[in-house]
Write a protein that holds these residues in place. Structure first.
Motif, short mmCIF file in Angstrom:
data_model
loop_
_atom_site.label_atom_id
_atom_site.label_comp_id
_atom_site.label_asym_id
_atom_site.label_seq_id
_atom_site.Cartn_x
_atom_site.Cartn_y
_atom_site.Cartn_z
N ARG A 84 17.18 80.18 42.90
CA ARG A 84 16.16 79.92 41.89
C ARG A 84 16.78 79.16 40.71
O ARG A 84 17.90 79.41 40.31
CB ARG A 84 15.52 81.23 41.42
CG ARG A 84 16.45 82.11 40.60
CD ARG A 84 15.86 83.51 40.46
NE ARG A 84 16.65 84.35 39.57
CZ ARG A 84 17.77 84.98 39.93
NH1 ARG A 84 18.24 84.83 41.16
NH2 ARG A 84 18.41 85.74 39.06
N ARG A 85 16.01 78.24 40.19
CA ARG A 85 16.47 77.46 39.03
C ARG A 85 15.25 76.83 38.36
O ARG A 85 14.21 76.65 38.99
CB ARG A 85 17.45 76.35 39.45
CG ARG A 85 16.85 75.35 40.44
CD ARG A 85 17.80 74.22 40.76
NE ARG A 85 17.28 73.34 41.79
CZ ARG A 85 16.39 72.38 41.57
NH1 ARG A 85 15.92 72.18 40.34
NH2 ARG A 85 15.96 71.61 42.55
N LEU A 86 15.40 76.48 37.11
CA LEU A 86 14.35 75.79 36.38
C LEU A 86 15.01 74.92 35.32
O LEU A 86 15.88 75.37 34.58
CB LEU A 86 13.40 76.80 35.71
CG LEU A 86 12.14 76.18 35.08
CD1 LEU A 86 11.21 75.67 36.17
CD2 LEU A 86 11.41 77.19 34.21
N HIS A 87 14.60 73.66 35.29
CA HIS A 87 15.10 72.72 34.30
C HIS A 87 13.91 72.17 33.51
O HIS A 87 12.92 71.72 34.10
CB HIS A 87 15.84 71.55 34.97
CG HIS A 87 17.00 71.99 35.81
ND1 HIS A 87 18.13 72.55 35.27
CD2 HIS A 87 17.21 71.95 37.15
CE1 HIS A 87 18.99 72.84 36.23
NE2 HIS A 87 18.44 72.49 37.38
N LEU A 88 14.02 72.22 32.21
CA LEU A 88 13.00 71.67 31.32
C LEU A 88 13.72 70.86 30.25
O LEU A 88 14.51 71.40 29.48
CB LEU A 88 12.18 72.80 30.68
CG LEU A 88 11.04 72.38 29.76
CD1 LEU A 88 10.00 71.56 30.52
CD2 LEU A 88 10.40 73.61 29.11
N SER A 89 13.46 69.57 30.25
CA SER A 89 14.17 68.70 29.31
C SER A 89 13.17 67.78 28.60
O SER A 89 12.11 67.45 29.14
CB SER A 89 15.22 67.86 30.03
OG SER A 89 14.64 67.09 31.07
N TRP A 115 8.07 65.97 28.18
CA TRP A 115 8.87 67.03 28.78
C TRP A 115 8.86 66.88 30.29
O TRP A 115 7.82 66.63 30.90
CB TRP A 115 8.31 68.39 28.39
CG TRP A 115 8.49 68.71 26.95
CD1 TRP A 115 7.66 68.36 25.93
CD2 TRP A 115 9.57 69.41 26.36
NE1 TRP A 115 8.15 68.80 24.73
CE2 TRP A 115 9.32 69.47 24.96
CE3 TRP A 115 10.73 70.02 26.86
CZ2 TRP A 115 10.19 70.10 24.08
CZ3 TRP A 115 11.59 70.66 25.98
CH2 TRP A 115 11.32 70.69 24.60
N PHE A 116 10.03 67.05 30.91
CA PHE A 116 10.18 66.93 32.36
C PHE A 116 10.58 68.30 32.92
O PHE A 116 11.53 68.93 32.45
CB PHE A 116 11.24 65.88 32.71
CG PHE A 116 10.84 64.49 32.30
CD1 PHE A 116 10.12 63.68 33.17
CD2 PHE A 116 11.18 63.99 31.05
CE1 PHE A 116 9.74 62.41 32.79
CE2 PHE A 116 10.81 62.72 30.66
CZ PHE A 116 10.08 61.92 31.54
N LEU A 117 9.82 68.72 33.94
CA LEU A 117 9.98 70.06 34.51
C LEU A 117 10.35 69.94 35.98
O LEU A 117 9.74 69.19 36.74
CB LEU A 117 8.67 70.84 34.36
CG LEU A 117 8.64 72.28 34.89
CD1 LEU A 117 9.56 73.17 34.07
CD2 LEU A 117 7.21 72.81 34.84
N ASP A 118 11.37 70.69 36.40
CA ASP A 118 11.79 70.70 37.80
C ASP A 118 12.41 72.06 38.10
O ASP A 118 13.13 72.61 37.27
CB ASP A 118 12.82 69.59 38.07
CG ASP A 118 13.38 69.66 39.48
OD1 ASP A 118 12.61 69.44 40.43
OD2 ASP A 118 14.59 69.95 39.62
N GLY A 119 12.12 72.60 39.28
CA GLY A 119 12.70 73.91 39.58
C GLY A 119 12.48 74.34 41.01
O GLY A 119 11.79 73.68 41.80
N VAL A 120 13.09 75.48 41.34
CA VAL A 120 12.95 76.12 42.65
C VAL A 120 12.74 77.60 42.41
O VAL A 120 13.48 78.22 41.62
CB VAL A 120 14.21 75.90 43.52
CG1 VAL A 120 14.11 76.71 44.81
CG2 VAL A 120 14.41 74.43 43.84
#
Length: 289
Positions: free
Chosen positions: A147-152, A159-164
């Motif tokens: 699991r991961r989540l990136h918000l930049s 805002w750019f959101l990407d995750g598992v």
């Protein structure tokens, strides 16, 4: 192109895919791709057949798996099952399940030929839990650990959101996101109908589906911030099935995703979502917490 013809065409297509995959496996084993300077058979396929590398690699892996799935290979060559079902069986074969799969392959292939794909995938998932419970728990924990989540934030302020997300937490987020998105769709439809009349259509809606999902995610955050401290959480979203043999517990989420009884290390706090669990013991069914 009536229904019978379409079914037959798909059957013949699967037979051709089976022949192609078996030939690919033989080509891979022969090493005759090496004189062309390719590093792997998949790389050769990707170049010569103009395939995406992922497609070429999947074809080679599936061909290799067929060496251990003779019943599935025969059924695929006959068009009784397809590449998708064979892929499920190939992924189910691990060091811990190899012996059990050799024993049960005929039964599982029979289910593949009889059931819809989603139902067959659940059968294999449950079979895997019984064949190698420790291995399934290890795999579930590994998936949870991914699991991961990136918000930049960009220099433009976007805002750019990407995750598992693991299966349990993913189902929780997806369920709530869908619920709020449905509210937004109903609001958009009502607004468009008031504006355009009874002939309203999808093109009249003020937001696209992607825009509604983005707004629904922001609304989730707003509602979370507004929730009272200590507010009661929704009920768990697990379906728990208690089997006959040793009362083995098998679980699936409300959307049909099979999860291990241990939850892959998700923990008690993550077993809360938007649906009641269903519990079965023997032939009786009831609701439980």
């Amino acid at each position: 192109a009536d229904g019978e013809a379409v079914v037959d065409l798909h059957r013949q297509l699967e037979r051709m895919l089976a022949v192609t995959t078996r030939a690919t496996a033989a080509f891979d084993a022969s090493k005759t791709w090496q004189p062309d300077g390719a590093r792997t058979a998949a790389a050769w396929l990707a170049t010569k057949c103009r395939l995406p590398m992922t497609t070429a690699q999947r074809r080679v892996r599936l061909g290799r798996a067929l060496r251990h799935l003779p019943v599935a290979e025969k059924a695929w060559l006959a068009g009784d099952i397809g590449e998708a079902q064979v892929g499920v069986l190939a992924r189910a074969r691990t060091e811990g399940t190899a012996e059990a799969l050799e024993r049960d392959e005929k039964m599982l292939v029979g289910e593949a030929a009889r059931l819809r794909f989603a139902s067959f995938a659940r059968v294999v998932a449950y079979w895997g839990m019984r064949a190698d419970p420790d291995g399934c728990e290890d795999e579930a924990k590994a998936n949870h650990d991914r699991r991961r989540l990136h918000l930049s934030k960009s220099f433009e302020g976007l805002w750019f959101l990407d995750g598992v997300l693991d299966p349990v937490n993913g189902a929780i987020v997806a369920g709530e996101l869908k619920r709020i998105e449905t509210e937004a769709f109903n609001a958009d439809w009502a607004e468009a109908k008031a504006r355009a009349g009874d002939g309203v259509g999808i093109a009249d809606l003020a937001r696209t589906p992607a825009q509604r999902r983005a707004d629904a995610l922001a609304e989730m955050a707003r509602r979370s911030a507004a929730a009272a401290p200590g507010a009661r959480r929704p009920e768990p979203l697990f379906s728990v099935i208690v089997g006959y043999e040793a009362f083995a517990h098998l679980c699936e989420l409300a959307d049909g995703t099979v999860v291990t009884p241990g939850g892959g290390g998700v923990g008690v706090d993550a077993t809360h979502g938007g649906a009641q669990p269903k519990v079965a013991t023997g032939s009786s069914r009831g609701r439980g917490a």
